[in-house]
Design a protein around this motif. Structure first.
Motif, PDB file in Angstrom:
ATOM      1  N   GLY A   1      28.312  16.323  59.385  1.00  0.00           N
ATOM      2  CA  GLY A   1      28.204  17.447  58.464  1.00  0.00           C
ATOM      3  C   GLY A   1      27.481  18.647  59.053  1.00  0.00           C
ATOM      4  O   GLY A   1      28.059  19.720  59.201  1.00  0.00           O
ATOM      5  N   LYS A   2      26.205  18.475  59.415  1.00  0.00           N
ATOM      6  CA  LYS A   2      25.393  19.620  59.846  1.00  0.00           C
ATOM      7  C   LYS A   2      25.753  20.117  61.240  1.00  0.00           C
ATOM      8  O   LYS A   2      25.709  21.320  61.509  1.00  0.00           O
ATOM      9  CB  LYS A   2      23.912  19.259  59.792  1.00  0.00           C
ATOM     10  CG  LYS A   2      23.366  19.113  58.385  1.00  0.00           C
ATOM     11  CD  LYS A   2      21.848  19.074  58.376  1.00  0.00           C
ATOM     12  CE  LYS A   2      21.249  20.426  58.683  1.00  0.00           C
ATOM     13  NZ  LYS A   2      19.780  20.448  58.528  1.00  0.00           N
ATOM     14  N   LEU A   3      26.096  19.193  62.159  1.00  0.00           N
ATOM     15  CA  LEU A   3      26.390  19.614  63.535  1.00  0.00           C
ATOM     16  C   LEU A   3      27.863  19.947  63.750  1.00  0.00           C
ATOM     17  O   LEU A   3      28.198  20.728  64.647  1.00  0.00           O
ATOM     18  CB  LEU A   3      25.968  18.531  64.533  1.00  0.00           C
ATOM     19  CG  LEU A   3      24.476  18.206  64.599  1.00  0.00           C
ATOM     20  CD1 LEU A   3      24.220  17.159  65.684  1.00  0.00           C
ATOM     21  CD2 LEU A   3      23.636  19.450  64.854  1.00  0.00           C
ATOM     22  N   GLY A   4      28.747  19.342  62.974  1.00  0.00           N
ATOM     23  CA  GLY A   4      30.174  19.618  63.142  1.00  0.00           C
ATOM     24  C   GLY A   4      30.863  18.754  64.173  1.00  0.00           C
ATOM     25  O   GLY A   4      31.928  19.111  64.676  1.00  0.00           O
ATOM     26  N   ALA A   5      30.269  17.598  64.502  1.00  0.00           N
ATOM     27  CA  ALA A   5      30.959  16.655  65.384  1.00  0.00           C
ATOM     28  C   ALA A   5      32.124  16.009  64.629  1.00  0.00           C
ATOM     29  O   ALA A   5      32.163  16.009  63.393  1.00  0.00           O
ATOM     30  CB  ALA A   5      29.989  15.577  65.875  1.00  0.00           C
ATOM     31  N   VAL A   6      33.072  15.462  65.377  1.00  0.00           N
ATOM     32  CA  VAL A   6      34.202  14.738  64.794  1.00  0.00           C
ATOM     33  C   VAL A   6      34.286  13.374  65.474  1.00  0.00           C
ATOM     34  O   VAL A   6      33.661  13.143  66.511  1.00  0.00           O
ATOM     35  CB  VAL A   6      35.534  15.510  64.964  1.00  0.00           C
ATOM     36  CG1 VAL A   6      35.503  16.820  64.209  1.00  0.00           C
ATOM     37  CG2 VAL A   6      35.844  15.736  66.439  1.00  0.00           C
ATOM     38  N   CYS A   7      35.063  12.478  64.879  1.00  0.00           N
ATOM     39  CA  CYS A   7      35.160  11.132  65.452  1.00  0.00           C
ATOM     40  C   CYS A   7      36.528  10.528  65.212  1.00  0.00           C
ATOM     41  O   CYS A   7      37.070  10.607  64.107  1.00  0.00           O
ATOM     42  CB  CYS A   7      34.083  10.220  64.839  1.00  0.00           C
ATOM     43  SG  CYS A   7      34.111   8.542  65.516  1.00  0.00           S
ATOM     44  N   HIS A   8      37.071   9.915  66.252  1.00  0.00           N
ATOM     45  CA  HIS A   8      38.297   9.123  66.120  1.00  0.00           C
ATOM     46  C   HIS A   8      38.233   7.883  67.006  1.00  0.00           C
ATOM     47  O   HIS A   8      39.257   7.314  67.377  1.00  0.00           O
ATOM     48  CB  HIS A   8      39.539   9.961  66.453  1.00  0.00           C
ATOM     49  CG  HIS A   8      39.531  10.556  67.829  1.00  0.00           C
ATOM     50  ND1 HIS A   8      40.076   9.912  68.917  1.00  0.00           N
ATOM     51  CD2 HIS A   8      39.032  11.729  68.292  1.00  0.00           C
ATOM     52  CE1 HIS A   8      39.916  10.678  69.998  1.00  0.00           C
ATOM     53  NE2 HIS A   8      39.281  11.781  69.635  1.00  0.00           N
ATOM     54  N   ARG A   9      37.012   7.467  67.351  1.00  0.00           N
ATOM     55  CA  ARG A   9      36.864   6.294  68.215  1.00  0.00           C
ATOM     56  C   ARG A   9      35.777   5.376  67.670  1.00  0.00           C
ATOM     57  O   ARG A   9      34.649   5.805  67.448  1.00  0.00           O
ATOM     58  CB  ARG A   9      36.518   6.710  69.645  1.00  0.00           C
ATOM     59  CG  ARG A   9      36.613   5.553  70.637  1.00  0.00           C
ATOM     60  CD  ARG A   9      36.399   6.020  72.052  1.00  0.00           C
ATOM     61  NE  ARG A   9      36.621   4.935  73.001  1.00  0.00           N
ATOM     62  CZ  ARG A   9      36.303   4.981  74.285  1.00  0.00           C
ATOM     63  NH1 ARG A   9      35.763   6.095  74.787  1.00  0.00           N
ATOM     64  NH2 ARG A   9      36.515   3.955  75.072  1.00  0.00           N
TER      65      ARG A   9
END
Length: 290
Positions: free
Chosen positions: A138-146
């Motif tokens: 949320g705050k940093l804007g990282a994403v994940c697909h692993r």
């Protein structure tokens, strides 16, 4: 508390203070901490070792090393084509948490990466820790697909008997998404708005004696936007009922592995208070082709 200053660590006393922060923040035994001499040596060779200082006192730090993206079947004649930073560890003393110290450290790490021409920073965390999910996604804007099963192997303490599954997140530091977070333009999403807009809740929890229970089954029909519920306080579940913590681990492992295999990406985090006043936590996933 005076004004917090973020800068690289510079002295052996500061490297030693980073050892103590690992002990206090993560309750790490001596055998598991990164020692001062190793931090110093890796910083000397280009690692990003950044501290938050209240006066002369080190109150938090973040440590990142250079690595490469693993692309099976691809050979690059120049390593820089696959260069990334791996954020090994970050910690803030308890009395300085919830004061944007961790946020400032991470964006200082972003600035470091941009100065040396690195676009991607990755790290891992337990997807069932809602506080970390809200911060990282949320705050940093990282994403994940692993999704990484039992990534750290067996551990002691509250993690004894629990598989150490992890999200591996991607932080694309030059993206508009991250730039908006840097400008603090991110506004938390509302569950009601997402559901009204067609998002599908995959696994609504029920409660027993104040503890959230995963449903026996979860919704598997497709939608462009999916919401996955996780416990808001997984540490409390681990203390109260290890078997329930193991159920949540297996339940969410099945969901995330299946959704990632189907092309979904974790894109945001949603906090919500239900009609009974209970805090609830959700990941928002979007299909990468949508």
């Amino acid at each position: 508390m005076s004004e917090i200053v973020v800068r690289p660590l510079e002295t052996m006393a500061e490297y030693t203070a980073a050892e103590e922060i690992q002990h206090i923040t993560w309750n790490m035994p001596d055998l598991e901490i990164i020692p001062a001499h190793a931090l110093h040596a890796m910083q000397h060779s280009g690692a990003a070792l950044l501290g938050a200082f209240d006066g002369e006192r080190l109150v938090g730090f973040t440590f990142g090393i250079l690595g490469t993206v693993d692309v099976p079947g691809r050979i690059d004649p120049v390593a820089a084509a696959r260069l990334k930073m791996y954020s090994v560890i970050a910690g803030v003393l308890p009395e300085y948490q919830h004061q944007n110290v961790g946020y400032r450290l991470k964006f200082a790490q972003r600035d470091f990466a941009q100065r040396i021409g690195v676009r991607l920073i990755t790290w891992t965390y337990d997807p069932l820790e809602s506080r970390n999910g809200r911060f990282n996604i949320g705050k940093l804007g990282a994403v994940c697909h692993r999704y990484l099963r039992h990534f750290h192997g067996d551990m002691s303490g509250l993690n004894a008997g629990l598989q150490t599954d992890r999200f591996e997140v991607e932080w694309w530091v030059t993206s508009q998404r991250v730039a908006a977070r840097a400008a603090q333009k991110w506004r938390p999403l509302r569950l009601e708005s997402l559901l009204a807009g067609g998002a599908l809740l995959v696994n609504e929890a029920t409660f027993d004696n104040g503890l959230p229970l995963p449903p026996p089954n979860y919704v598997s029909r497709p939608s462009n936007l999916m919401l996955v519920e996780i416990p808001t306080d997984f540490q409390a579940i681990k203390r109260a009922d290890l078997a329930l913590a193991q159920r949540w681990r297996q339940h969410t492992r099945d969901i995330f592995e299946g959704m990632f295999d189907s092309g979904f990406l974790v894109t945001d985090f949603v906090s919500h208070e239900d009609p009974n006043g209970r805090p609830r936590s959700y990941y928002l996933l979007a299909h990468q082709d949508s």
